[in-house]
Design an enzyme around this catalytic site. Structure first.
Site, PDB file in Angstrom:
ATOM      1  N   ASP A  20     -31.387  30.542  -6.404  1.00 14.92           N
ATOM      2  CA  ASP A  20     -30.798  32.895  -7.383  1.00 14.92           C
ATOM      3  C   ASP A  20     -30.014  31.504  -8.394  1.00 14.92           C
ATOM      4  OD1 ASP A  20     -29.975  33.295  -5.114  1.00 14.92           O
ATOM      5  OD2 ASP A  20     -28.349  32.233  -4.277  1.00 14.92           O
ATOM      6  N   HIS A  54     -35.632  37.548  -4.787  1.00 13.07           N
ATOM      7  CA  HIS A  54     -36.054  36.949  -6.097  1.00 13.07           C
ATOM      8  C   HIS A  54     -35.869  38.793  -6.540  1.00 13.07           C
ATOM      9  CE1 HIS A  54     -38.704  32.699  -5.853  1.00 13.07           C
ATOM     10  NE2 HIS A  54     -37.388  32.911  -5.434  1.00 13.07           N
TER      11      HIS A  54
END
Length: 420
Positions: A13, A41
Site C-alpha cells: 500500500d 493499486h
C-alpha cells in the site's frame, strides 16, 4: 528506463500504482509480475480514480502493451469485471495480454481461503479472502491449472472435476456445501471466452521488447515485509514482491533489470496481522488514518498506521538494491509539529538496525529520533527545491538511514503531484 522494477519497500500500500502510472506514460511494456486480486493499486489521473487489482497500472497509456505475467494467479471473472469497468470509462484494454502460463485462481480457492481464515480464529493471518494463498499453494503442490488449459474445453472440464473430488471433501469438512464441477467450469470458460486472444504466450513479446531496448516497466504488488521468504512470515503474501521475483514472474533475465525503484510512504501502513513496530494506536492512529484516507483498496478495511520505520525500509533496500526511492504522501505529515522517526529497534536490551525474524520482532521496541514538522500545505510546491526546509531535511533523513537516493516525492494523489 529500459527495464525498471517498481517494488514496495514497506508492508504494501505504498503507492506503487501511482508511481507505475506516471512512469508508464513513457513505457512500451508494463508487466504485473506476481500476486492476484488480493491487493489493489489506486490510480488517480485525468480519467478519474481507479482501483486496479489485476490489470497493470500502465493500462492508461494506449501505446503500452500491458501484460498479466506468468508469476500471477488470475481470477478470470474478476479480470473481466475490471476490464469492463475500464472500458465503461473510455479506457481501451485492447493492449492487454494475459500470460497463458499464469495460474488460474479458481472458485474453490476463494472459498477455501475464507474457510481457513475462519478456522484459524485468533491466529488468523488477515488475508483478503480472495483465494490467492490457496491458489499459490496448489501451484507449488502441482495441483494448479494454468491459463492455457482453458483452450481445451474437454480436458479443462476433466481437470476441474478431478480437483473438486479432493477440494469438495475439504469444503464439506468445513461444513460448507460442495461446489458443482460443471457450474465452476462454465464460469471460468465464459470469462476465458470474453478474453479471447488476449490470452497469449507472452514470452516472445517480452523477449522482443528486451532485445530491441524497449522501455519495460515491472510492477510488483505488496511490499518487502510481506515477501514470502523475507517478510514477517507467516503474515505474508504467497509470492515474492522483491525485484528478484520480478525476473521470474515477468520472464526477464535478472541481469536485464537495470533500475529498481523502491516505493515508501512518508510514514508506514499495513493491512493484515503480524508485528508492526511503529504502529500508532488509539486517537493518534485514528486521526492519521482519517486524514490520509488509509483504507484498503480491495477490502476497504482500515489500514494500520505508524511512523516511518527505517529498519524495515533498509531491510527492503538490502534485498532489492534500490537505485532510487520514491516517497509518497509527504503532504500528509504537514499536519505535525514534530514527527517521530524510527532509526533502530531495541531488542533484548541491545540496539539493532537488522530485521529480526517474526517472533523476535514482536519483542522489538522502536527507537525514535524526532524530526521537525513543516506545518504547511505542499499543494503549491512545483519542485523539490521549493519544499520547506524541514520537509527537505526529513527526506534527507530517509536517504541517510535507508541508504538510497530519493528520485520522486509525492505530495498529493494525482499523477501530476509527483516532484521529480
Amino acid at each position: 528506463m529500459p527495464v525498471t522494477a517498481v517494488v514496495g519497500a514497506q508492508w504494501g500500500d505504498e503507492g506503487k500504482g501511482k508511481i507505475t502510472d506516471l512512469l508508464a506514460q513513457e513505457a512500451d511494456v508494463v508487466i504485473r509480475y506476481q500476486g492476484g486480486n488480493n491487493a489493489g493499486h489506486t490510480v488517480v489521473n485525468q480519467h478519474g480514480t481507479f482501483k486496479l487489482h489485476l490489470v497493470p497500472s500502465g493500462i492508461f497509456n494506449p501505446s503500452a502493451l500491458c501484460i498479466v505475467g506468468p508469476g500471477m494467479v488470475v481470477n478470470l471473472e474478476v479480470l473481466c469485471e475490471e476490464l469492463a469497468n475500464l472500458e465503461a470509462h473510455g479506457i481501451s484494454t485492447a493492449n492487454l495480454r494475459v500470460s497463458d502460463r499464469a495460474h488460474l485462481l479458481m472458485p474453490w480457492h476463494t472459498l477455501l481461503d475464507r474457510l481457513d481464515e475462519r478456522e484459524r480464529g485468533r491466529q488468523k493471518l488477515g488475508t483478503t479472502g480472495q483465494g490467492v494463498g490457496p491458489a499459490y499453494a496448489d501451484k507449488v503442490a502441482r495441483h494448479g491449472i494454468q491459463v492455457y488449459e482453458v483452450r481445451d474445453e474437454r480436458r479443462f472440464r476433466a481437470r476441474v472435476a478431478h480437483e473438486l473430488e479432493t477440494k469438495n471433501k475439504v469444503i464439506e469438512r468445513f461444513g460448507d456445501a460442495p461446489l458443482d464441477a460443471i457450474a465452476v467450469a462454465d464460469r471460468v470458460l465464459r470469462a476465458a471466452a470474453t478474453l479471447g486472444d488476449r490470452i497469449a504466450d507472452t514470452l516472445p513479446l517480452v523477449e522482443h521488447a528486451v532485445r530491441t531496448d524497449a522501455r519495460v516497466l515491472l510492477e510488483g504488488q505488496l511490499g518487502a515485509m510481506r515477501d514470502l521468504d523475507w517478510g514477517i512470515y507467516p503474515y505474508v503474501t504467497s509470492s515474492n514482491p522483491l525485484a528478484g521475483g520480478a525476473s521470474i514472474g515477468a520472464g526477464i533475465p535478472a541481469r536485464c533489470i537495470t533500475k529498481v525503484i523502491g516505493v515508501v510512504k512518508a510514514y508506514s501502513t499495513a493491512v493484515g496481522e503480524g508485528p508492526f513496530p511503529t504502529e500508532m494506536k488509539g486517537r493518534d492512529g485514528d486521526a492519521l488514518r482519517e486524514m490520509a484516507n488509509e483504507y484498503g483498496a480491495t477490502t476497504g478495511r482500515p489500514r494500520r498506521v505508524g511512523w516511518f520505520d527505517a529498519v524495515a525500509a533498509r531491510h527492503a533496500h538490502r534485498l532489492n538494491a534500490f537505485t532510487e526511492i520514491a516517497v509518497t504522501k509527504l503532504d500528509v505529515l504537514g499536519a505535525y509539529e514534530t514527527i517521530p522517526f524510527c532509526v533502530a529497534y531495541e531488542l533484548d536490551g541491545r540496539r539493532t538496525t537488522d530485521m529480526p525474524p517474526t517472533q523476535v520482532l514482536e519483542r522489538a521496541t522502536p527507537i525514535y529520533e524526532t524530526c521537525t514538522g513543516w506545518r504547511t500545505a505542499l499543494d503549491s510546491v512545483g519542485d523539490r527545491a521549493h519544499l520547506p526546509a524541514e520537509a527537505r531535511q526529513y527526506l534527507a533523513k530517509i536517504e541517510q538511514t535507508v541508504g538510497a537516493p530519493i528520485g520522486m516525492v509525492g505530495i498529493g494523489p494525482e499523477r501530476a503531484a509527483i516532484l521529480l
